[in-house]
Design an enzyme around this catalytic site. Structure first.
Site, PDB file in Angstrom:
ATOM      1  CD  GLU A   1      -7.375   7.538   0.570  1.00  0.00           C
ATOM      2  OE1 GLU A   1      -6.094   7.009   0.197  1.00  0.00           O
ATOM      3  OE2 GLU A   1      -7.754   8.343  -0.447  1.00  0.00           O
TER       4      GLU A   1
ATOM      5  NE  ARG B   1       0.742  -0.764  -1.585  1.00  0.00           N
ATOM      6  CZ  ARG B   1      -0.688  -0.908  -1.193  1.00  0.00           C
ATOM      7  NH1 ARG B   1      -1.086  -2.200  -1.363  1.00  0.00           N
ATOM      8  NH2 ARG B   1      -1.226  -0.022  -0.494  1.00  0.00           N
TER       9      ARG B   1
HETATM   10  P1  AMP Z   1      -2.600   6.777   5.208  1.00  0.00           P
HETATM   11  O1  AMP Z   1      -2.584   6.008   6.627  1.00  0.00           O
HETATM   12  O2  AMP Z   1      -4.072   7.292   5.145  1.00  0.00           O
HETATM   13  O3  AMP Z   1      -1.509   7.742   5.087  1.00  0.00           O
HETATM   14  O4  AMP Z   1      -2.517   5.442   4.363  1.00  0.00           O
HETATM   15  C1  AMP Z   1      -1.400   5.066   3.900  1.00  0.00           C
HETATM   16  C2  AMP Z   1      -1.399   3.825   3.817  1.00  0.00           C
HETATM   17  O5  AMP Z   1      -2.307   2.991   3.172  1.00  0.00           O
HETATM   18  C3  AMP Z   1      -0.277   3.162   3.035  1.00  0.00           C
HETATM   19  O6  AMP Z   1       0.232   1.932   3.648  1.00  0.00           O
HETATM   20  C4  AMP Z   1      -0.543   2.959   1.677  1.00  0.00           C
HETATM   21  O7  AMP Z   1      -0.252   1.707   1.052  1.00  0.00           O
HETATM   22  C5  AMP Z   1      -2.179   2.778   1.864  1.00  0.00           C
HETATM   23  N1  AMP Z   1      -2.966   3.401   1.122  1.00  0.00           N
HETATM   24  C6  AMP Z   1      -4.027   4.492   1.444  1.00  0.00           C
HETATM   25  N2  AMP Z   1      -4.565   5.024   0.294  1.00  0.00           N
HETATM   26  C7  AMP Z   1      -3.816   4.790  -0.697  1.00  0.00           C
HETATM   27  C8  AMP Z   1      -4.150   4.690  -2.183  1.00  0.00           C
HETATM   28  N3  AMP Z   1      -5.039   5.850  -2.649  1.00  0.00           N
HETATM   29  N4  AMP Z   1      -3.528   4.016  -3.032  1.00  0.00           N
HETATM   30  C9  AMP Z   1      -2.620   2.856  -2.423  1.00  0.00           C
HETATM   31  N5  AMP Z   1      -2.389   2.690  -1.409  1.00  0.00           N
HETATM   32  C10 AMP Z   1      -3.155   3.470  -0.324  1.00  0.00           C
END
Ligand code: AMP
Length: 171
Positions: free
Chosen positions: A96, A59
């Site tokens: 996450e 995205r």
């Molecule tokens: P993080 O590394 O935990 O900050 O996760 C960010 C990445 O995971 C981004 O590329 C987001 O597209 C995806 N992502 C993580 N959590 C979500 C969520 N709750 N909704 C949509 N995309 C998420």
């Protein structure tokens, strides 16, 4: 930012139980909201010297390329392992949900580049922190990071210290 938030759909328990997935597809489908979003993402960085926008698969490609287009600079993709055909540098990180890695072409950036990092969402900040490591590992300077959505309670912003972090919609 209410106009942006109104076009972000919450999908409970996707891709696994307990995750509140923020679906940006209604936002990118709506031309006026998409345009507003792209302008808001790049706004704090207008007038600065930038040589490229870097975006994470998948995205980050949508928002990153549009921001690059508006700024009149090139776009550098960070991709999941095994997708880039030339020599790469890789960085592992925790999500996450799960763990993963991102790769960049070794000649995509270098000293003298000053880049803006873009993704749709910052949760724990692991993806973005790994991306910052890749960018700086190639010798480029990071002007800052911009995200459409920030999940405040996961404190991803703290992992990106001391970089500038700009986000549009908070949950
Ligand atoms: P993080 O590394 O935990 O900050 O996760 C960010 C990445 O995971 C981004 O590329 C987001 O597209 C995806 N992502 C993580 N959590 C979500 C969520 N709750 N909704 C949509 N995309 C998420």
């Amino acid at each position: 930012m209410e106009r942006l938030a109104a076009k972000i759909r919450n999908i409970p328990d996707f891709p696994k139980p307990g995750i509140q997935f923020k679906d940006i597809t209604p936002l990118v489908k709506d031309p006026a909201t998409l345009r507003l979003c792209v302008h808001q993402l790049l706004c704090p960085f207008l007038g600065e010297r930038l040589t490229a926008v870097v975006g994470m698969e998948a995205r980050g490609f949508i928002f990153g390329s549009l921001v690059a287009w508006e700024l009149g600079v090139g776009f550098v993709p960070l991709r999941k392992p095994g997708k880039l055909p030339y020599e790469v540098q890789a960085a592992r990180y925790d999500l996450e949900y799960g763990s993963a890695a991102l790769e960049v072409h070794v000649d995509a950036l270098g000293p003298g580049d000053r880049v803006l990092l873009i993704d749709d969402l910052i949760a724990t900040g692991g993806t973005a922190a790994a991306s910052c490591r890749l960018i700086e590992g190639l010798g480029a300077e990071l002007a800052g990071c911009a995200f459409v959505v920030e999940i405040d309670e996961l404190q991803g912003r703290a992992r990106l210290m001391p970089y500038r972090v700009h986000t549009l919609v908070h949950y």
